[in-house]
Motif scaffolding. Structure first.
Motif, PDB file in Angstrom:
ATOM      1  N   PHE A  40       0.837  -1.205   0.000  1.00  0.00           N
ATOM      2  CA  PHE A  40       0.000   0.000   0.000  1.00  0.00           C
ATOM      3  C   PHE A  40       0.869   1.251   0.000  1.00  0.00           C
ATOM      4  O   PHE A  40       0.616   2.212  -0.736  1.00  0.00           O
ATOM      5  CB  PHE A  40      -0.913   0.007   1.227  1.00  0.00           C
ATOM      6  CG  PHE A  40      -1.708   1.279   1.385  1.00  0.00           C
ATOM      7  CD1 PHE A  40      -2.894   1.464   0.702  1.00  0.00           C
ATOM      8  CD2 PHE A  40      -1.249   2.308   2.213  1.00  0.00           C
ATOM      9  CE1 PHE A  40      -3.619   2.640   0.840  1.00  0.00           C
ATOM     10  CE2 PHE A  40      -1.961   3.484   2.356  1.00  0.00           C
ATOM     11  CZ  PHE A  40      -3.153   3.656   1.675  1.00  0.00           C
ATOM     12  N   TRP A  54       2.354   1.992  -3.283  1.00  0.00           N
ATOM     13  CA  TRP A  54       1.409   2.702  -4.145  1.00  0.00           C
ATOM     14  C   TRP A  54       1.378   4.194  -3.821  1.00  0.00           C
ATOM     15  O   TRP A  54       1.343   5.031  -4.721  1.00  0.00           O
ATOM     16  CB  TRP A  54       0.003   2.117  -3.979  1.00  0.00           C
ATOM     17  CG  TRP A  54      -0.141   0.712  -4.456  1.00  0.00           C
ATOM     18  CD1 TRP A  54       0.629   0.060  -5.373  1.00  0.00           C
ATOM     19  CD2 TRP A  54      -1.136  -0.242  -4.041  1.00  0.00           C
ATOM     20  NE1 TRP A  54       0.177  -1.235  -5.554  1.00  0.00           N
ATOM     21  CE2 TRP A  54      -0.906  -1.450  -4.758  1.00  0.00           C
ATOM     22  CE3 TRP A  54      -2.202  -0.197  -3.154  1.00  0.00           C
ATOM     23  CZ2 TRP A  54      -1.682  -2.581  -4.593  1.00  0.00           C
ATOM     24  CZ3 TRP A  54      -2.992  -1.326  -2.984  1.00  0.00           C
ATOM     25  CH2 TRP A  54      -2.734  -2.508  -3.693  1.00  0.00           C
ATOM     26  N   ALA A  63      -1.457  -2.246   6.026  1.00  0.00           N
ATOM     27  CA  ALA A  63      -0.926  -0.881   5.949  1.00  0.00           C
ATOM     28  C   ALA A  63      -1.197  -0.098   7.229  1.00  0.00           C
ATOM     29  O   ALA A  63      -0.428   0.801   7.579  1.00  0.00           O
ATOM     30  CB  ALA A  63      -1.539  -0.150   4.752  1.00  0.00           C
ATOM     31  N   PHE A  96      -4.359  -3.888   2.507  1.00  0.00           N
ATOM     32  CA  PHE A  96      -4.993  -2.710   3.114  1.00  0.00           C
ATOM     33  C   PHE A  96      -5.012  -2.797   4.640  1.00  0.00           C
ATOM     34  O   PHE A  96      -4.757  -1.805   5.323  1.00  0.00           O
ATOM     35  CB  PHE A  96      -6.410  -2.529   2.550  1.00  0.00           C
ATOM     36  CG  PHE A  96      -6.425  -2.000   1.145  1.00  0.00           C
ATOM     37  CD1 PHE A  96      -6.169  -0.659   0.895  1.00  0.00           C
ATOM     38  CD2 PHE A  96      -6.657  -2.844   0.072  1.00  0.00           C
ATOM     39  CE1 PHE A  96      -6.171  -0.157  -0.399  1.00  0.00           C
ATOM     40  CE2 PHE A  96      -6.656  -2.353  -1.230  1.00  0.00           C
ATOM     41  CZ  PHE A  96      -6.408  -1.013  -1.474  1.00  0.00           C
TER      42      PHE A  96
END
Length: 450
Positions: A100, A103, A250, A247
């Motif tokens: 994450f 990204w 993270a 997710f």
């Protein structure tokens, strides 16, 4: 030697654990807000330009490359062994949540690389019938006098050592190790073959380099993407779980495998951001050398297409590697780096996994050698003139041969260190170029609205 190792480790800890995370991410955030999140506003235009310029037969420019050739030369350097080993290392050290944060770093990095490409285009020169440009040109453009010369010289030395010499030793080592594991071919033999082919490409200059990358990069990316997608289809139930782990990991890593791995939010963020930035090279000052060569009417047009390089590198190729590792359930087996990635592909392809990774390593590492050679060449010309290029090419070829046989832990650490050091003058210059990039962007957008 032990003293040198400790010094290098201390410098790398400071650079990659603290200074560069703040500076690189900070520069991306500043440019994102200053340019009104150009990575979102111009994403559609970037994709259209990417596929609109797709060609395997070069451009029509007399003094430069096509926009697509410039992009593939940049991607040749961006997409390397880090897309396999880097993703695996981040996950093994920072847990699934590190993806994450990869990204996040790539999202803001798209704005940084836009600025790099725009300034490379804006300050490039026509030398010996070819366009050349890069950080040394925009560093001296924004900082006049001795300070600019010092920063530019410091950058040139750092990138020659980091990419041209030590970095290429590591890349050839990856190819040698992969082929030795898959086919039991002697590492030295692999190194000599790689060096000979690379030398032929080097001799042909930027036109031959671009002709090579425009053909190999699309094939390389497609081969790897298809392989990853086949494994993901075979482990479809694990894909949803992988996204959930990314997710959750993270922000609450201990809720998944974090407890067993000893992962914290800080650790997930640290490894995700560092590996992401290292992989896509946004803000590092390497890819502007390629983008400067593109024959485009507007510098901002190349800036927009440069953002697609970060998108392809991180959001597609690196993400697919991560999903393969997470969906096949190999995380936590004690392995890291390329070994962890190899285990994941072995789960999907059986014994063919070793061969597949060897072929991908060949493509990824070899194109990186070619791209990094060119980035170093520009700086060799800048420092020592045209006469030094042949000497530089010979040294790189020797480094490729030697690197294929060595245990390169210290060489890799030193490459990391000089990579980090070359970022500093580049970022200082980029922050100094903020008003110029903003002005050029506004002018470009206004002209297109008329």
């Amino acid at each position: 030697m032990e003293f040198v190792t400790k010094v290098v480790e201390c410098v790398n800890t400071f650079l990659w654990d603290y200074a560069l995370l703040i500076l690189l991410l900070g520069a991306g955030i500043i440019y994102s807000f200053s340019l009104k999140f150009i990575q979102i506003r111009k994403f559609g235009a970037g994709m259209k330009a990417l596929f609109g310029n797709f060609s395997l037969h070069g451009g029509k420019g007399e003094n430069g490359l096509s926009s697509f050739q410039a992009l593939t030369t940049a991607i040749a350097a961006q997409v390397g062994t880090g897309n396999i080993a880097g993703a695996a290392t981040a996950i093994a050290s920072g847990g699934p949540g590190s993806i994450f944060w990869m990204w996040v770093s790539a999202f803001f990095g798209m704005a940084t690389i836009y600025a790099e490409a725009v300034m490379a285009q804006h300050t490039r020169k026509l030398e010996n019938g070819h366009y050349v440009g890069g950080p040394v040109y925009y560093i001296k453009y924004v900082f006049k006098g001795r300070f600019g010369k010092f920063l530019a010289g410091f950058f040139s030395v750092a990138i020659i050592l980091a990419l041209g010499f030590m970095g290429n030793m590591v890349q050839s080592n990856s190819i040698g190790a992969a082929f030795n594991n898959a086919f039991h071919v002697p590492k030295l033999a692999v190194g000599i073959c790689v060096a000979v082919i690379a030398g032929i490409i080097f001799i042909g200059g930027i036109k031959r380099i671009a002709s090579f990358t425009e053909k190999i990069v699309p094939i390389m990316a497609l081969l790897y993407i298809i392989g990853c997608l086949v494994i993901l289809v075979m482990h479809l139930p694990g894909v949803g779980t992988a996204f959930k782990d990314i997710f959750v990991g993270a922000f609450a890593p201990k809720a998944i495998a974090g407890g067993a791995l000893g992962v914290t939010v800080q650790k997930a963020m640290r490894f995700g951001v560092a590996r992401g930035l290292f992989s896509n090279e946004a803000g590092m000052g390497s890819t502007p050398h390629a983008h400067a060569t593109a024959e485009v009417k507007d510098p901002c047009d190349q800036g927009i297409i440069a953002m697609m390089g970060v998108f392809i590198d991180t959001f597609i190729i690196l993400t697919l590697t991560a999903l393969v590792i997470l969906s096949t359930g190999v995380l936590g087996n004690g392995q890291t780096g390329s070994e962890l990635a190899q285990s994941a592909f072995n789960v999907g392809f059986g014994n063919f996994g070793n061969i597949f990774i060897a072929l991908c390593m060949l493509f990824f590492a070899f194109t990186t050698i070619v791209g990094w050679y060119y980035f170093g060449e520009v700086n060799v010309r800048h420092l020592f003139g045209n006469g030094a290029v042949k000497v530089y090419a010979v040294i790189v070829v020797i480094c490729v041969i030697i690197g294929s046989t060595l245990k390169v832990d210290l060489v890799w650490d030193m490459a990391d260190m000089f990579n980090g050091l070359m970022v500093l003058p580049n970022l200082i210059a980029l922050l100094g170029c903020l008003a110029i990039v903003r002005k050029l962007t506004k002018k470009s957008e206004n002209s297109k609205e008329k």
